[in-house]
Design a protein around this motif. Structure first.
Motif, PDB file in Angstrom:
ATOM      1  N   SER A   1       2.891  13.266  -1.250  1.00  0.00           N
ATOM      2  CA  SER A   1       3.808  12.304  -2.168  1.00  0.00           C
ATOM      3  C   SER A   1       5.083  12.822  -2.520  1.00  0.00           C
ATOM      4  CB  SER A   1       2.840  11.771  -3.413  1.00  0.00           C
ATOM      5  OG  SER A   1       3.998  10.792  -3.914  1.00  0.00           O
TER       6      SER A   1
ATOM      7  N   GLU B   1       0.577   8.918  -0.087  1.00  0.00           N
ATOM      8  CA  GLU B   1      -0.785   8.348  -0.563  1.00  0.00           C
ATOM      9  C   GLU B   1      -0.318   8.020  -2.115  1.00  0.00           C
ATOM     10  OE1 GLU B   1      -3.512   7.369   0.526  1.00  0.00           O
ATOM     11  OE2 GLU B   1      -3.241   7.909   2.575  1.00  0.00           O
ATOM     12  N   ASN B   2       0.505   6.971  -2.248  1.00  0.00           N
ATOM     13  CA  ASN B   2       0.832   6.528  -3.726  1.00  0.00           C
ATOM     14  C   ASN B   2       0.181   5.084  -3.838  1.00  0.00           C
ATOM     15  OD1 ASN B   2       3.307   8.320  -3.064  1.00  0.00           O
ATOM     16  ND2 ASN B   2       2.946   8.596  -5.196  1.00  0.00           N
ATOM     17  N   ALA B   3       0.022   4.673  -5.175  1.00  0.00           N
ATOM     18  CA  ALA B   3      -0.562   3.536  -5.274  1.00  0.00           C
ATOM     19  C   ALA B   3       0.522   2.488  -5.314  1.00  0.00           C
ATOM     20  CB  ALA B   3      -1.064   3.713  -6.632  1.00  0.00           C
TER      21      ALA B   3
ATOM     22  N   GLU C   1      -2.631  -0.160   7.285  1.00  0.00           N
ATOM     23  CA  GLU C   1      -2.413   0.603   6.258  1.00  0.00           C
ATOM     24  C   GLU C   1      -2.626  -0.060   5.004  1.00  0.00           C
ATOM     25  OE1 GLU C   1      -2.409   4.424   4.324  1.00  0.00           O
ATOM     26  OE2 GLU C   1      -2.754   3.659   6.544  1.00  0.00           O
TER      27      GLU C   1
ATOM     28  N   ARG D   1      -6.311  -1.106   4.462  1.00  0.00           N
ATOM     29  CA  ARG D   1      -6.980   0.002   3.927  1.00  0.00           C
ATOM     30  C   ARG D   1      -6.766   0.319   2.436  1.00  0.00           C
ATOM     31  NH1 ARG D   1      -6.358   5.440   2.925  1.00  0.00           N
ATOM     32  NH2 ARG D   1      -4.364   5.585   3.236  1.00  0.00           N
ATOM     33  N   ARG D   2      -5.648   0.109   1.871  1.00  0.00           N
ATOM     34  CA  ARG D   2      -5.272   0.246   0.693  1.00  0.00           C
ATOM     35  C   ARG D   2      -5.434  -0.983  -0.244  1.00  0.00           C
ATOM     36  NH1 ARG D   2      -0.268   4.411   0.148  1.00  0.00           N
ATOM     37  NH2 ARG D   2      -0.504   5.645   2.265  1.00  0.00           N
ATOM     38  N   ASP D   3      -5.723  -2.073   0.387  1.00  0.00           N
ATOM     39  CA  ASP D   3      -6.207  -3.167  -0.264  1.00  0.00           C
ATOM     40  C   ASP D   3      -4.750  -3.500  -1.089  1.00  0.00           C
ATOM     41  OD1 ASP D   3      -7.576  -5.408  -0.905  1.00  0.00           O
ATOM     42  OD2 ASP D   3      -8.289  -4.543  -2.747  1.00  0.00           O
ATOM     43  N   VAL D   4      -3.709  -3.476  -0.804  1.00  0.00           N
ATOM     44  CA  VAL D   4      -2.470  -3.925  -1.257  1.00  0.00           C
ATOM     45  C   VAL D   4      -1.526  -5.040  -0.560  1.00  0.00           C
ATOM     46  CG1 VAL D   4      -2.141  -1.557  -2.308  1.00  0.00           C
ATOM     47  CG2 VAL D   4      -1.098  -2.232  -0.290  1.00  0.00           C
TER      48      VAL D   4
END
Length: 258
Positions: free
Chosen positions: A3, A69-71, A95, A98-101
Motif C-alpha cells: 500500500s 490492498e487498502n480498504a 477487483e 472481490r473486495r465487495d465495494v
C-alpha cells in the motif's frame, strides 16, 4: 501490491477512494473537492501532473495494474472518449467484486459499451455515469468541443451533417459535481445516470447559442472527417442529470472568453 498509504498518517483520518483515470479526465478535479474528507488514490498515465499533497498517485503502466490492498470505500473507473478497450474496466469490476465495494464507472454518453454497462449493473454495488460532450476542457475531443475549438482557432462556426448531428454539451463542473453527489452524498438515488444538457441538442443548436454570444461569426457546413459514433439507446431506468441552460452558456462563454 504494497500500500502507498502505509506511511501516510493522514490515511487513518481520511477514508481512501480509488480512481483509475488513465487519461486524467475527472479524478483530480473530484479529488480537489473531496480531499479534506477522503484520501484519493489515483491511477493515471500522468502522475507528475498531480502535485497536491492531499492526493496519492500511482503510475499506470500495464493494462491490468495491481491495486493497493487498502480498504477503499469506493472504486472508480474513468474511460476517455477515444478509448474503446474494456480490459481495464472488466479487471477493475472483478477487483471491486472481490473486495465487495461499490464500483462507479464513468464513461462517455456518446459511445459507451452496452455489454460492459450491463455487466457493471449486474453487480449489486455497480453504478454507471454516462457523461456528455465536455465543452470547456481541451482534453476532451468531441463534436461539441470541436465547434468551440474552431471558433477559438479560426474565428468561425463549423458544423457537419447539415448541423443535425446529435450532441450532448455539458460543462466539466456539472459532470464532476454530479459524480460527487450521486456516488458520495446521495448514492442510493441512482444506479445509472446520463449527465447531459436539457432536452435534445444538435450541432446547429450549439452554433446558434454561440452566434448569440458572437453575432459576427460566419457559419460553415463542413464535411465530416470521420464517422461519428452513433447515439446509444439509454436504459429505461437511466436518470437524466441535466445541466441548466444558463450554467452551460456560462461555461461556453468562459471558454470562449466572451
Amino acid at each position: 501490491m504494497s500500500s502507498p498509504l502505509q506511511s501516510e498518517r493522514v490515511s487513518q483520518e481520511r477514508v481512501p477512494l480509488f480512481f483509475a483515470d488513465p487519461d486524467g479526465l475527472f479524478a483530480y478535479d473530484i479529488a480537489e473537492i473531496i480531499s479534506d474528507e477522503f484520501l484519493p488514490v489515483i491511477l493515471t498515465k500522468m502522475p507528475e501532473q498531480i502535485k497536491s499533497s492531499k492526493v496519492i498517485t500511482i503510475s499506470y503502466r500495464s493494462k491490468i495494474p495491481k491495486i493497493p490492498e487498502n480498504a477503499f470505500a469506493i472504486m472508480y473507473y474513468v474511460q476517455s472518449e477515444s478509448d474503446t478497450s474494456v480490459i481495464l474496466l472488466h479487471g477493475l469490476l472483478k477487483e471491486a467484486q472481490r473486495r465487495d465495494v461499490p464500483f462507479c464507472v464513468i464513461v462517455p454518453r456518446r459511445n459507451f459499451h452496452n455489454v460492459s454497462v450491463e455487466k457493471v449493473l449486474e453487480y449489486t454495488k455497480g453504478k454507471v455515469f454516462l457523461y456528455g460532450d465536455v465543452v470547456d476542457d481541451p482534453e476532451f475531443v468531441n463534436p461539441a468541443s470541436q465547434i468551440i475549438a474552431r471558433v477559438k482557432e479560426h474565428n468561425e462556426l463549423g458544423v457537419t451533417s447539415q448541423g443535425l448531428q446529435s450532441i450532448f454539451p455539458v460543462s466539466k463542473e456539472h459532470v464532476v459535481s454530479s459524480i460527487i453527489r450521486y456516488s458520495l452524498v446521495d448514492p442510493d438515488e441512482v444506479r445509472v445516470a446520463a449527465i447531459v444538457p436539457v432536452g435534445e441538442m444538435y450541432e446547429l443548436s450549439l452554433a446558434r447559442i454561440i452566434q448569440k454570444m458572437l453575432p459576427n461569426l460566419s457559419l460553415r457546413f463542413l464535411k465530416a472527417k470521420k464517422v461519428i459514433a452513433q447515439d446509444q439507446v439509454l436504459r429505461s431506468d437511466t436518470v437524466i442529470l441535466s445541466e441548466a441552460d444558463d450554467a452551460l452558456r456560462a461555461a461556453i462563454e468562459k471558454e470562449l472568453r466572451v
